[in-house]
Design an enzyme around this catalytic site. Structure first.
Site, PDB file in Angstrom:
ATOM      1  N   ASP A 253      40.552  21.977  16.034  1.00  0.00           N
ATOM      2  CA  ASP A 253      39.437  22.684  15.394  1.00  0.00           C
ATOM      3  C   ASP A 253      39.960  23.631  14.315  1.00  0.00           C
ATOM      4  O   ASP A 253      39.592  24.801  14.275  1.00  0.00           O
ATOM      5  CB  ASP A 253      38.627  23.450  16.443  1.00  0.00           C
ATOM      6  CG  ASP A 253      37.229  23.822  15.934  1.00  0.00           C
ATOM      7  OD1 ASP A 253      36.781  23.210  14.947  1.00  0.00           O
ATOM      8  OD2 ASP A 253      36.604  24.721  16.513  1.00  0.00           O
TER       9      ASP A 253
ATOM     10  N   LYS B 265      36.460  38.174  24.042  1.00  0.00           N
ATOM     11  CA  LYS B 265      35.528  37.043  23.926  1.00  0.00           C
ATOM     12  C   LYS B 265      34.854  36.839  25.276  1.00  0.00           C
ATOM     13  O   LYS B 265      35.491  36.485  26.264  1.00  0.00           O
ATOM     14  CB  LYS B 265      36.261  35.774  23.506  1.00  0.00           C
ATOM     15  CG  LYS B 265      35.319  34.586  23.260  1.00  0.00           C
ATOM     16  CD  LYS B 265      36.072  33.276  23.165  1.00  0.00           C
ATOM     17  CE  LYS B 265      36.836  33.131  21.887  1.00  0.00           C
ATOM     18  NZ  LYS B 265      37.411  31.775  21.746  1.00  0.00           N
TER      19      LYS B 265
ATOM     20  N   GLY C 103      30.277  32.626  18.715  1.00  0.00           N
ATOM     21  CA  GLY C 103      30.514  31.191  18.643  1.00  0.00           C
ATOM     22  C   GLY C 103      29.843  30.488  19.793  1.00  0.00           C
ATOM     23  O   GLY C 103      29.036  31.072  20.520  1.00  0.00           O
ATOM     24  N   GLY C 104      30.178  29.202  19.966  1.00  0.00           N
ATOM     25  CA  GLY C 104      29.567  28.435  21.037  1.00  0.00           C
ATOM     26  C   GLY C 104      29.916  28.965  22.405  1.00  0.00           C
ATOM     27  O   GLY C 104      29.170  28.793  23.355  1.00  0.00           O
ATOM     28  N   PHE C 105      31.080  29.614  22.523  1.00  0.00           N
ATOM     29  CA  PHE C 105      31.500  30.169  23.816  1.00  0.00           C
ATOM     30  C   PHE C 105      30.761  31.457  24.125  1.00  0.00           C
ATOM     31  O   PHE C 105      30.380  31.708  25.262  1.00  0.00           O
ATOM     32  CB  PHE C 105      33.016  30.411  23.794  1.00  0.00           C
ATOM     33  CG  PHE C 105      33.573  30.877  25.105  1.00  0.00           C
ATOM     34  CD1 PHE C 105      33.975  29.951  26.058  1.00  0.00           C
ATOM     35  CD2 PHE C 105      33.709  32.224  25.396  1.00  0.00           C
ATOM     36  CE1 PHE C 105      34.494  30.374  27.280  1.00  0.00           C
ATOM     37  CE2 PHE C 105      34.234  32.654  26.597  1.00  0.00           C
ATOM     38  CZ  PHE C 105      34.622  31.718  27.549  1.00  0.00           C
ATOM     39  N   GLY C 106      30.567  32.300  23.127  1.00  0.00           N
ATOM     40  CA  GLY C 106      29.883  33.567  23.345  1.00  0.00           C
ATOM     41  C   GLY C 106      30.222  34.583  22.276  1.00  0.00           C
ATOM     42  O   GLY C 106      30.757  34.250  21.220  1.00  0.00           O
ATOM     43  N   MET C 107      29.911  35.843  22.555  1.00  0.00           N
ATOM     44  CA  MET C 107      30.142  36.930  21.616  1.00  0.00           C
ATOM     45  C   MET C 107      31.590  37.425  21.694  1.00  0.00           C
ATOM     46  O   MET C 107      32.231  37.365  22.741  1.00  0.00           O
ATOM     47  CB  MET C 107      29.195  38.098  21.900  1.00  0.00           C
ATOM     48  CG  MET C 107      27.731  37.775  21.639  1.00  0.00           C
ATOM     49  SD  MET C 107      27.417  37.484  19.890  1.00  0.00           S
ATOM     50  CE  MET C 107      25.639  37.231  19.932  1.00  0.00           C
TER      51      MET C 107
ATOM     52  N   ILE D 166      32.078  41.585  16.703  1.00  0.00           N
ATOM     53  CA  ILE D 166      32.791  41.216  15.474  1.00  0.00           C
ATOM     54  C   ILE D 166      32.734  39.725  15.203  1.00  0.00           C
ATOM     55  O   ILE D 166      33.272  39.246  14.203  1.00  0.00           O
ATOM     56  CB  ILE D 166      34.265  41.670  15.536  1.00  0.00           C
ATOM     57  CG1 ILE D 166      34.958  41.090  16.773  1.00  0.00           C
ATOM     58  CG2 ILE D 166      34.364  43.185  15.520  1.00  0.00           C
ATOM     59  CD1 ILE D 166      36.447  41.404  16.844  1.00  0.00           C
TER      60      ILE D 166
END
Length: 821
Positions: free
Chosen positions: A607, A510, A491-495, A488
């Protein structure tokens, strides 16, 4: 720039290439033509002798644009898979370029093409659809170890077809890509990266910093370098420098093949003539490299040549990539043979951030004297790493070998399987009961050497944290083993996956990617922050997992997703009404106000943007993603000194200049969100005209004209009462004040937004009350329960709509699960 300053730049274009590079293998194809064509003094020959027997069509543009190069008057169209084959005399690093210029003829409209391109079975272009009216050139740098280079064009779908106007294949110069000296930049600091030559690189940006455009005619490898002006975040921070002396090339430094003379003869340096800027500031460039969430590793090659110093050892500066220190105390003279104006380049590997941007900063080092404070950059290249082996072709080539291997090794394999099974049964242990963080401790992350935060949580009780360490097996079950159809977001961290826990509670999972740009620090920060907060307008943490080097965070599932999705874009939902938008902004402001004032030091989000404000099934706003959050300043401090992090378009300019973080940085970002909500467009849209690219600047211009109603979202036309619009616009404008001291607190922003809603619903003005952010009277009907100043205002409503640190379980009622509590 006046004519006197322009003369040195003009002279640069009369400097010939230092020497003409002649590759051993040099194939230049004029695709779809039976004759030769010339471009930049290079001859492209007919392509038919290099093409396999597969079916293809030669097309000629009957109405080519005036003065367009002959090379783009023809094209080769592929309705089936087809291959170009090149016999290579020299192995090693090669450059491969494709030229695309669409036209319509004989029933083919090349704008509707859809195809993949593979080079030696490596998928370099996928689903390519050429829609630009300009020539599109795709360049790849790769290493081959065979005497054959194959380029395959493969149409996608039953009606898809591919095309190309020209192809270039030639050897790169020696030492063009090296396996030493590359620096891997990320949250773990700077590490050695020693496998660069094995990567396939796609050129995304090639920038002549501080100079004009360089065409292939003036480049030894026939490349185009574009000016950096459109990538500078704050143009006033930079001042162009130019030299008319040819660079002093030295052994061990750069060469004219790495970058042409003209790149090293221009630069951007710190503009210390601008009195508005602080004594210490950075020059910043933002380069879009991927769609939001499309982070990937990139090679960032930075070019330097000290053309600004009178003598050696005066210039020391720092280099940052995506907010991380990439090179501390860089002394260019130490990288050369102690000679001024000697070109060097440094290779870095870094991921793009979650907005698809790579940010580069240069700024003064701590070693710089006050009088000699400076930093420079001459050129930048950004290349995406695209090593993707096409499984279908590899499978076909290996099919026979696999079959034979299966037969010959079958008995051996069966024996090994039996042994492994017996050992597994012997070592099998009874599954332990689930334990909470307080009792279970924190499973060490092997790749990071263990998590000190986890040990702190287990030893101290985590400041009242009552979440749970969820087993990896349970998370796999909740997400159907991380089924891609359940993704869904990213990002920079992951899916981020949608999941369902055992007792049918929906969650958002996440999953961090090993080596991601954010990684462990953000993982720890999310848990630390979310373990403290309880509020209706902040996303709640259900649990986490840190097994098998995994970093997984599990949140409450917020049904309707990011606010951005409901404002604009191809996936936009039914338009929100003005009342809905006001209520969403009020909810987000309540969440931020709680963050800023609910603790001794407060929490600064860092952010705030429309993708980090989520909406539940009732359109209630919840602020999310606390990976970049920081504790606010102590009582006797005014700010937190920290490296600049945030998202392009939302970043507080004062925070950027001074690297001093306060809660007013969140206020600035929230001001951008307010205009985003009002105008229904992104904070930054590069496809618009220069005046409209930056939403904050554009909206403030219309505010100053007194014509804000001209830029509201068309879906809102006729919905907004004038007084409500005026109050909303004034609130956003004050949030975007240049200096933090001139901005309202989030408490003041909240009051003004509630006032705008009241004006919308009733049209009546509130009873008088002095508002610290404006001179207009507002009515305060809630008793102040904490603090007396506007900066510390917390009311009973904050506790009614959210919770204090010690509130009951109302907010977490949806998390009363076996896994989640």
């Amino acid at each position: 720039m006046d004519i006197q300053n322009l003369i040195p730049f003009i002279l640069l274009f009369f400097i010939p290439c230092s020497f003409c590079f002649t590759p051993i293998d040099n194939y230049l194809l004029n695709s779809g033509s039976h004759t030769n064509a010339s471009l930049f003094n290079r001859v492209f020959v007919a392509d038919s002798t290099f093409l396999s027997a597969e079916k293809s069509i030669s097309l000629t543009n009957q109405n080519p644009p005036p003065n367009s190069p002959t090379l783009y008057h023809t094209a080769r169209v592929f309705t089936n898979t087809a291959t170009y084959r090149f016999s290579m005399k020299k192995n090693g690093i090669q450059l491969v370029r494709f030229h695309f210029f669409h036209f319509k003829t004989q029933g083919f409209d090349m704008k509707s093409s859809n195809f993949d391109v593979l080079v030696n079975n490596i998928l370099v272009l996928t689903g390519l659809q050429s829609t630009s009216d300009d020539v599109l050139i795709k360049e790849f740098i790769l290493k081959i170890e065979s005497n054959l280079l194959e380029i395959l064009f493969r149409p996608v779908g039953n009606s898809g077809f591919g095309y190309v106007n020209a192809v270039e294949v030639f050897n790169a110069p020696p030492d063009f890509v090296l396996d030493y000296g590359t620096r891997l930049v990320g949250p773990n600091g700077v590490e050695v990266y020693n496998k660069l030559s094995s990567q396939v690189l796609e050129t995304i940006h090639r920038i002549n910093v501080g100079g004009l455009k360089i065409t292939p005619f003036n480049d030894t490898l026939w490349r185009t370098w574009i000016p950096d002006e459109d990538f500078l975040v704050f143009k006033d921070a930079a001042k162009a420098a130019v030299s008319t002396q040819t660079p002093n090339y030295q052994k061990g430094g750069s060469t004219p093949e790495i970058a042409p003379d003209n790149v090293y003869m221009t630069a951007q340096q710190m503009n210390r003539d601008n009195s508005i800027l602080a004594s210490r500031f950075n020059i910043t460039w933002n380069f879009t490299v991927a769609p939001p969430g499309g982070g990937a590793p990139h090679l960032v090659r930075l070019h330097f040549c000290d053309i600004v110093s009178p003598v050696l050892n005066l210039l020391y500066f720092d280099v940052y990539i995506n907010g991380y220190v990439a090179y501390k105390d860089l002394d260019l003279s130490s990288l050369t043979v102690h000679t001024l104006a000697s070109p060097v380049y440094v290779d870095f590997v870094a991921d793009s951030d979650d907005s698809g941007v790579i940010q580069i900063n240069v700024g003064p080092s701590d070693l710089s004297s006050a009088m000699r404070m400076n930093a420079i950059l001459n050129g930048a290249e950004i290349m995406k790493m695209v090593n993707v082996i096409d499984s279908s072709i590899v499978h076909r080539k290996k099919k026979l070998g696999v079959l034979v291997s299966s037969i010959v090794g079958g008995s051996v394999g069966l024996f090994i399987v039996i042994i492994v099974f017996l050992l597994a049964m012997k070592c099998r242990k009874k599954k332990p009961k689930l334990r909470t963080v307080e009792s279970a401790g924190w499973t060490p992350l092997r790749m990071f050497g263990g998590s000190s935060l986890g040990r702190m949580l287990s030893e101290t009780g985590s400041h009242g944290y009552s979440g749970l360490k969820i087993p990896f097996a349970d998370i796999q079950s909740a997400t159907n083993k991380f089924d891609r159809s359940l993704i869904i977001g990213s990002g920079g961290f992951g899916m981020v996956y949608k999941g369902v826990l055992k007792d049918n509670v929906k969650v958002a999972v996440k999953r961090g990617m090993p080596g991601s740009r954010q990684g462990l620090p953000e993982f720890q920060t999310e848990i630390t922050i979310l373990s403290k907060i309880r509020h209706r307008h902040l996303v709640s943490l259900v649990g986490f997992c840190e097994e098998n080097s995994e970093m997984i965070l599990v949140y409450e599932y917020v049904e309707k997703g990011p606010l951005k999705r409901h404002l604009y874009g191809s996936a936009a939902q039914p338009p929100l009404s003005w009342k809905q938008r006001l209520e969403i902004c009020i909810g987000a402001a309540r969440g931020l106000h709680y963050l800023h004032t609910g603790f001794a030091q407060g929490i600064i989000h860092r952010d705030i943007k429309s993708t980090n404000i989520l909406l539940d099934e009732n359109y209630v706003a919840k602020v999310a993603d606390f990976g970049l959050s920081r504790s606010g300043p102590c009582m006797n401090e005014t700010h937190v000194s920290t490296g600049v992090k945030g998202s392009f378009g939302y970043l507080d300019p004062e925070y950027y200049r001074r690297q001093q973080l306060t809660d007013k940085s969140d206020v600035y970002s929230f001001g951008v969100v307010l205009f985003e909500v009002l105008c229904g467009r992104p904070a930054v849209d590069p496809q618009l005209t220069r005046e409209q690219v930056n939403l904050a600047e554009w909206a403030l211009e219309w505010m100053n004209k007194g014509m804000l109603e001209h830029i509201v979202d068309p879906h809102l036309v006729g919905q907004i009462k004038d007084r409500s619009l005026k109050k909303f616009g004034e609130t956003a404008e004050k949030c975007l004040a240049e200096y933090g001291v001139d901005r309202p607190t989030m408490g003041d922003v909240l009051w003004n937004l509630e006032y705008a809603l009241q004006l919308q619903e009733s049209g009546q003005q509130r009873e008088p009350h002095t508002d610290s952010s404006t001179n207009e009277a507002v009515n305060v009907t809630n008793r102040v329960v904490l603090g007396s100043s506007s900066s510390n205002r917390r009311t009973e409503r904050d506790y009614d709509n959210g919770c204090s640190d010690i509130c009951g379980s109302q907010v977490f009622s949806q998390l009363m699960t076996n896994e989640g509590r």
